[in-house]
Every structure is written in structure tokens, then in C-alpha cells.
Scaffold this active site. Structure first.
Site, mmCIF file in Angstrom:
data_model
loop_
_atom_site.group_PDB
_atom_site.id
_atom_site.type_symbol
_atom_site.label_atom_id
_atom_site.label_comp_id
_atom_site.label_asym_id
_atom_site.label_seq_id
_atom_site.Cartn_x
_atom_site.Cartn_y
_atom_site.Cartn_z
ATOM 1 N N HIS A 200 48.385 36.638 92.135
ATOM 2 C CA HIS A 200 49.742 36.830 92.645
ATOM 3 C C HIS A 200 50.171 35.586 93.407
ATOM 4 C CE1 HIS A 200 48.672 41.185 92.129
ATOM 5 N NE2 HIS A 200 49.901 41.179 91.680
ATOM 6 N N HIS B 21 49.143 48.946 82.667
ATOM 7 C CA HIS B 21 49.417 48.027 83.769
ATOM 8 C C HIS B 21 49.111 48.650 85.130
ATOM 9 C CE1 HIS B 21 50.992 44.214 85.135
ATOM 10 N NE2 HIS B 21 51.779 44.829 86.006
ATOM 11 N N ARG C 212 45.424 40.648 84.032
ATOM 12 C CA ARG C 212 46.553 41.120 83.230
ATOM 13 C C ARG C 212 46.107 41.372 81.790
ATOM 14 N NH1 ARG C 212 48.460 36.777 86.353
ATOM 15 N NH2 ARG C 212 50.152 37.301 87.812
ATOM 16 N N ARG D 88 46.054 47.399 86.955
ATOM 17 C CA ARG D 88 46.171 46.210 87.800
ATOM 18 C C ARG D 88 46.579 46.601 89.218
ATOM 19 N NH1 ARG D 88 46.739 40.673 88.129
ATOM 20 N NH2 ARG D 88 48.670 39.810 88.995
ATOM 21 N N LYS E 262 49.811 33.965 83.334
ATOM 22 C CA LYS E 262 51.256 34.194 83.337
ATOM 23 C C LYS E 262 51.975 33.187 84.220
ATOM 24 C CE LYS E 262 54.694 37.756 84.413
ATOM 25 N NZ LYS E 262 54.908 39.139 84.915
ATOM 26 N N TYR F 77 52.200 45.532 94.269
ATOM 27 C CA TYR F 77 51.063 45.954 93.462
ATOM 28 C C TYR F 77 49.995 46.656 94.297
ATOM 29 C CZ TYR F 77 52.408 43.674 89.116
ATOM 30 O OH TYR F 77 53.049 43.328 87.957
#
Length: 326
Positions: free
Chosen positions: A304, A278, A196, A281, A221, A313
Site C-alpha cells: 500500500h 479480493h 494481489r 487481501r 500494481k 483495507y
């Protein structure tokens, strides 16, 4: 039985005393309202479902939101984005009493906000309000008689995940256009590892082991540290940047990374439309699957926490999947 007496000022004072419960008192301007309240409270006590409304009736939602902003947000990684959401919630619900906040009011807020911002933004705002009310109930002793009103509100349907794949030629063009060696290295790492933006910005040389080809991320995160394997391309990019013994790998902050990436993609530079930082990713996650890694292996690299998020994603190419079919 409740005791109702008329005071000298014309108001009606109600007192309810029942064994096993704290004494409840309240004042009304109309006798009918006093009797109605007394009937409800006494019934709840009889059924064993009574929850004191005193604290919730005396507390404004804005007081709880502000306390959460002062005491809880500083401990969260989402502090900056949630500060903005707190302002939105203050404008919408700040003057309500905690006891008067209903699911109907929150649903109306949801529908009005959807006319201004996207579904995901509204979901974030309602989720934050839910966390604030839950903290007030569990940690600050402000009980809500009807439970959390946010739990009774249908959230907007999540938007479909972006399916923008970033081609190798596009990545090469962006890297050749930018004058920032740091941004080039960041782009390579993002595509090779799926890290990220904040994770990349916070990398230190102490976190990186070029011999073992790993980068340790102590702060993520999801608040779950992980160690990411580095491909040969990622190791090469870091070596070209110039390995240091200590300190941060990149001087660019998270917001600066996105801004620099947007400038590199601008029409007068790389001229690549419809791509965000982003998206790298997304691209990285899809490429890991295309290399043959299984779900657990990809999740260990990307961080994840759920299969649902991993699916959002991941955008595999149909032509590549067709090659695996007999």
C-alpha cells in the site's frame, strides 16, 4: 487592432497580429461573432494569458482518446480495464472539439453515469479522461485555454470500503471444497501475504526463495517492486504444491482465480455468501496488524502506498482491540 474583412462568400475573416504572439485568424458567418472573438483574443494577449486555441479547435476528443488507447495504454498495467472505459468516454465526448469540452459537460456525464454504475467506477472514468487530456496538453501540444476541465469537476464520494472479514472456518471450508490444488495454495498465500490477484498469478519459481522465506514481486500494481516475507503456512502450502526449478508457480490466470474462487464459494459447494477473492487481501492486512506489526511493516508487505488506502483495507476486531485497553 484586429483586422476584420467581409469575404465574397459573405463570411467575416478576422486576423489578429501582435508582437510576441503567432498570428491568429478565424472565419465567422456573423460580424458580431467575429468582433466578439477578436475582443476576447486581443484582451487575453494584452493581459499575457493568451493560449492558442487553433489545435484544440481542430481536434476532436475521439481522436485524442484513440491516440491515447493506441500509444499510451499498451504501456499501462490497467490496459484492459481502461479500454472499456475509453469506449464509455468515446460515446459521451467523442464528437466534441477539445476546445469546447467544459466542466459542465463532464459534471452532467458524472451524474448520468451514477444512475448506471457505482461511484468508484465513475471516479475511474473521470480520472482516465483527466489523464488523457493531461497527456494531450503536456505531450502532444494541444493546449486547452481554460485548463483541464476535469480539474473543475467534483468527483463522487468514494464508497465505504468493504468490511467483510473472512473467518478461518470459512477459508478452511473453501479450501476443502475446491478440487484445485492451485486454488488452495493461492488462497493460503493471499491470506498469509496480502498479495494481489495479479501478483499471485504472475509469480514464478525464480521469484521464490523457500530458504529465506521470501517471494519477490518485480511487477506490481503500483510499479514498485517489493519482496514479501512468507509465513510458515505459506511455505508449507508451496511445498505441498510441489516446488519446481523454473516457470510460473500457477497456471491459473488472474481472471481464472476469481472465477475458481466464486465456484468454490457457490451454494452447492462451500455455500459461503458475500465474499470475494479480493476480501482475502483485506483479511490478510487486518491479520498483520493483529499480529502486532506497525504501519510501515504492514505497508512493506502489502504494497500500500498511502495510509488512507491501508486504512480502507484494515478491519480490526473491536474485541481484539479491547484486550489491549487497560
Amino acid at each position: 487592432m484586429p483586422t476584420i474583412r467581409k469575404r465574397g462568400d459573405g463570411q467575416y475573416h478576422v486576423q489578429i497580429r501582435k508582437r510576441g504572439y503567432p498570428t491568429q485568424t478565424k472565419t465567422f458567418t456573423k460580424e458580431a461573432d467575429a468582433r466578439r472573438w477578436a475582443t476576447i483574443i486581443e484582451s487575453e494577449m494584452e493581459r499575457g494569458v493568451f493560449v492558442s486555441r487553433t489545435e484544440a479547435e481542430a481536434t476532436l476528443v475521439k481522436d485524442v482518446l484513440q491516440r491515447y488507447a493506441d500509444e499510451v495504454l499498451p504501456t499501462k498495467r490497467s490496459e484492459q480495464s481502461d479500454k472499456s472505459r475509453i469506449k464509455t468516454l468515446l460515446n459521451a465526448f467523442g464528437d466534441y472539439r477539445m476546445a469546447s469540452l467544459t466542466s459542465t459537460q463532464i459534471a452532467k456525464f458524472r451524474d448520468q453515469r451514477l444512475q448506471v454504475v457505482g461511484p468508484q467506477s465513475v471516479i475511474h472514468e473521470i480520472n482516465l479522461l483527466n489523464r488523457v487530456l493531461k497527456t494531450a496538453t503536456m505531450d502532444w501540444g494541444i493546449a486547452l485555454p481554460g485548463g483541464l476541465p476535469t480539474a473543475q469537476v467534483r468527483k463522487p464520494t468514494k464508497p465505504r470500503g468493504r468490511d467483510r472479514r473472512v473467518a478461518e472456518a470459512e477459508i478452511a471450508k473453501i479450501c476443502s471444497t475446491t478440487e484445485s490444488a492451485e486454488l488452495r495454495t493461492i488462497i493460503v498465500l493471499a491470506v498469509e501475504t496480502g498479495m494481489r490477484r495479479n501478483e499471485l498469478a504472475s509469480l514464478t519459481w525464480d521469484d521464490i526463495d523457500l530458504t529465506k522465506q521470501t517471494a519477490h514481486l518485480p511487477n506490481t500494481k503500483t510499479d514498485v517492486p517489493r519482496t514479501v516475507p512468507l509465513s510458515k503456512a505459506a511455505v508449507k502450502a508451496l511445498k505441498l504444491l510441489g516446488h519446481q526449478n523454473e516457470g510460473r508457480v500457477f497456471s491459473l490466470q488472474a481472471e481464472s482465480i476469481s472465477q475458481a474462487f466464486e465456484r468454490a464459494c457457490a451454494p452447492h459447494r462451500a455455500n459461503i455468501a458475500g465474499v470475494r477473492f479480493h476480501d482475502l487481501r483485506h483479511e490478510a492486512t487486518s491479520r498483520l496488524f493483529e499480529k502486532g506489526l506497525n504501519v510501515m511493516e504492514v505497508a512493506a508487505i502489502t504494497g500500500h502506498k498511502t495510509l488512507d488506502m491501508l486504512k480502507r483495507y484494515t478491519h480490526l476486531k473491536a474485541e481484539d482491540l479491547a484486550k489491549k485497553l487497560k
